[in-house]
Write a protein that holds these residues in place. Structure first.
Motif, PDB file in Angstrom:
ATOM      1  N   LYS A 104      13.489   1.425 -10.577  1.00  0.00           N
ATOM      2  CA  LYS A 104      13.729   2.562  -9.741  1.00  0.00           C
ATOM      3  C   LYS A 104      12.583   2.602  -8.372  1.00  0.00           C
ATOM      4  N   LYS A 105      11.654   2.012  -8.475  1.00  0.00           N
ATOM      5  CA  LYS A 105      10.542   2.075  -7.331  1.00  0.00           C
ATOM      6  C   LYS A 105      10.560   0.779  -6.741  1.00  0.00           C
ATOM      7  N   GLY A 106      11.218  -0.213  -7.012  1.00  0.00           N
ATOM      8  CA  GLY A 106      11.558  -1.586  -6.032  1.00  0.00           C
ATOM      9  C   GLY A 106      10.258  -2.451  -6.159  1.00  0.00           C
TER      10      GLY A 106
ATOM     11  N   GLU B  63       0.993  -1.303   0.015  1.00  0.00           N
ATOM     12  CA  GLU B  63       0.048  -0.117  -0.039  1.00  0.00           C
ATOM     13  C   GLU B  63       0.939   1.304   0.159  1.00  0.00           C
ATOM     14  N   SER B  64       1.949   1.448   0.677  1.00  0.00           N
ATOM     15  CA  SER B  64       2.777   2.576   0.691  1.00  0.00           C
ATOM     16  C   SER B  64       3.345   2.810  -0.562  1.00  0.00           C
ATOM     17  N   LYS B  65       3.351   1.590  -1.655  1.00  0.00           N
ATOM     18  CA  LYS B  65       3.804   2.087  -3.073  1.00  0.00           C
ATOM     19  C   LYS B  65       2.696   2.292  -4.080  1.00  0.00           C
ATOM     20  N   PHE B  66       1.626   2.390  -3.537  1.00  0.00           N
ATOM     21  CA  PHE B  66       0.405   2.662  -4.474  1.00  0.00           C
ATOM     22  C   PHE B  66       0.737   3.911  -5.523  1.00  0.00           C
ATOM     23  N   HIS B  67       0.766   5.071  -4.802  1.00  0.00           N
ATOM     24  CA  HIS B  67       0.852   6.358  -5.231  1.00  0.00           C
ATOM     25  C   HIS B  67       2.113   6.553  -6.348  1.00  0.00           C
ATOM     26  N   THR B  68       3.227   5.753  -5.875  1.00  0.00           N
ATOM     27  CA  THR B  68       4.454   5.909  -6.825  1.00  0.00           C
ATOM     28  C   THR B  68       4.319   5.021  -7.991  1.00  0.00           C
ATOM     29  N   VAL B  69       3.666   3.711  -7.828  1.00  0.00           N
ATOM     30  CA  VAL B  69       3.145   2.966  -8.977  1.00  0.00           C
ATOM     31  C   VAL B  69       2.390   3.508  -9.963  1.00  0.00           C
ATOM     32  N   CYS B  70       1.337   4.211  -9.182  1.00  0.00           N
ATOM     33  CA  CYS B  70       0.251   5.089 -10.086  1.00  0.00           C
ATOM     34  C   CYS B  70       0.862   6.120 -11.000  1.00  0.00           C
TER      35      CYS B  70
END
Length: 448
Positions: free
Chosen positions: A257-259, A229-236
């Protein structure tokens, strides 16, 4: 852009007299005419001067002047847009060009780095507005308003690398229409989509398509694919680049770049490369993984309702359910949409007329028998060289390649002795008796 407002305590005659006077610029300690100012500027730049030998008269990077001819075009465009906004009952609003920095940086997620910061002005840290939405939210909160339908036309600023050839500037004009408040689901959204259609049709820019999606579907999709969930916005934010770069590049950004784990990225790719109409929406309702998410189900339900209203408005054929549409900003929480012009048609590299697909596993033999019938009838057909391809992957391939027809065979069709025939353009499907399939395909190809 100058706007006509009410004249309080001043007559039209007085205003006209003032406008007809020679233009003057008021400076500290002196008054100069415009001609004097221009002459002074040009003289100072043209005089040989050691300290200013490299100075070039130009607009700042990422900005432009609009000539009188260009202004005529802009004003005609804005007239069409604002007239439409007013026709739908919106009130005009204007806000300052800059806002408190703290309020802006909390709303834009990764895009906060694109905000133009100003120097400390009397104890306030300020930034130029990035869009017209957050200032509108601030206005609503300040004035304790719960409902408002407003439009706003004004300049915004984004500190990004400008690509002028693609029309991306650091300073540009936005035209916003918002319906703020609590209402029954999807009625305001349907009206906004209708407004987009009216404006783009009125501007006569060519054919267009409006992509729609829902952030709840995206978040549900991320969850079932294994994104923390902590990566939702960056993946979006990465997914939102799919209209500019390829899925391969987006996948690389997410993994390198975003793991994001490679297998997670691949699962995301199965979804975000799909787009279609109401039929794709129905397929998502049947997806056993996606329907595990309560969020995604809520989003799918609202989109189904939205399509019902869009059909009543007569614009459903202009709407595409597109799982790649993400919109990276943090304040998007529900339905999202974006219009694209489609007059630049793709050049087909093959002459394939029909694609043979299946929604189920272990149907390779049936697909091979079916495609052989089509080939023997002289119909140009192809299939994917995989035992168990996913239906969405097959349909996405057809749309990318411009293949007009898809025949679909599965357990139900085999049992009933029929084949589904799908139009890629309209996404409409009909069941055809297997013995009549070739004749029906030939009829459709002849009519087209």
């Amino acid at each position: 852009m100058p706007q006509l407002g009410l004249l309080h305590g001043r007559s039209w005659a007085a205003l006209l007299r003032q406008l007809l006077r020679p233009p003057r610029v008021v400076c500290i300690g002196a008054v100069y005419s415009h001609s004097q100012v221009v002459e002074a500027v040009l003289t100072s730049q043209l005089k040989p001067h050691q300290e200013k030998s490299n100075f070039i008269i130009k607009t700042p990077k990422g900005t432009r002047d609009l000539s009188p001819q260009q202004m005529v075009v802009r004003e005609k465009i804005l007239d069409v847009i604002v007239s439409c906004f007013k026709r739908h009952g919106a009130k005009g609003l204007d806000t300052p060009a800059f806002e408190l920095k703290e309020m802006l940086t909390e709303k834009y997620g990764e895009d906060s780095g694109l905000i133009y910061d100003l120097k400390d002005q009397g104890g306030e840290l300020l930034s130029l507005r990035y869009d017209l939405t957050v200032p509108f939210a601030r206005y609503m909160a300040m004035n304790k308003l719960k409902k408002m339908k407003r439009y706003h036309v004004g300049k915004v600023w984004r500190r990004e690398s400008p690509t002028i050839v693609q029309g991306r500037y650091r300073e540009f004009c936005q035209c916003d229409f918002d319906i703020a408040g609590e209402f029954d689901p999807m009625i305001p959204d349907a009206e906004c989509l209708k407004i987009i259609c009216e404006i783009l049709s009125g501007l006569q820019l060519g054919d267009f398509l409006i992509k729609v999606n829902d952030r709840r579907i995206l978040d549900g999709m991320f969850a079932i694919c294994g994104v923390p969930e902590s990566k939702f916005h960056t993946v979006c934010s990465s997914i939102d680049k799919l209209d500019k770069i390829s899925w391969k590049d987006v996948r690389h950004e997410m993994v390198a770049k975003k793991g994001v784990a490679p297998e997670v990225a691949d699962r995301i790719g199965d979804y975000v490369q799909c787009h279609g109409g109401l039929s794709l929406l129905e397929q998502m309702f049947q997806d056993p993984r996606l329907t595990q998410s309560k969020q995604a189900l809520e989003g799918l339900g609202d989109l189904k309702l939205l399509f019902e209203y869009l059909t009543l408005f007569g614009i459903a054929e202009k709407i595409s359910f597109d799982l790649s549409l993400a919109r990276g900003l943090d304040y998007y929480t529900g339905v999202i949409y974006e219009a694209v012009l489609t007059f630049g048609e793709k050049i087909r590299t093959t002459e394939t007329q029909v694609f043979v697909a299946t929604p189920q596993k272990n149907f390779l033999r049936e697909r091979l028998k079916l495609i052989a019938e089509l080939w023997d009838a002289g119909i140009k057909a192809e299939l994917l060289y995989k035992n168990n391809p996913k239906l969405l992957t097959q349909l996405h391939y057809c749309e990318n390649m411009g293949i007009p027809l898809v025949v679909i065979i599965g357990e139900q069709e085999l049992k009933e002795g029929v084949i589904k025939l799908r139009s890629v353009a309209s996404r409409e499907e009909v069941a055809i008796k297997r013995e009549n399939l070739v004749a029906e395909i030939q009829k459709r190809l002849f009519e087209s």
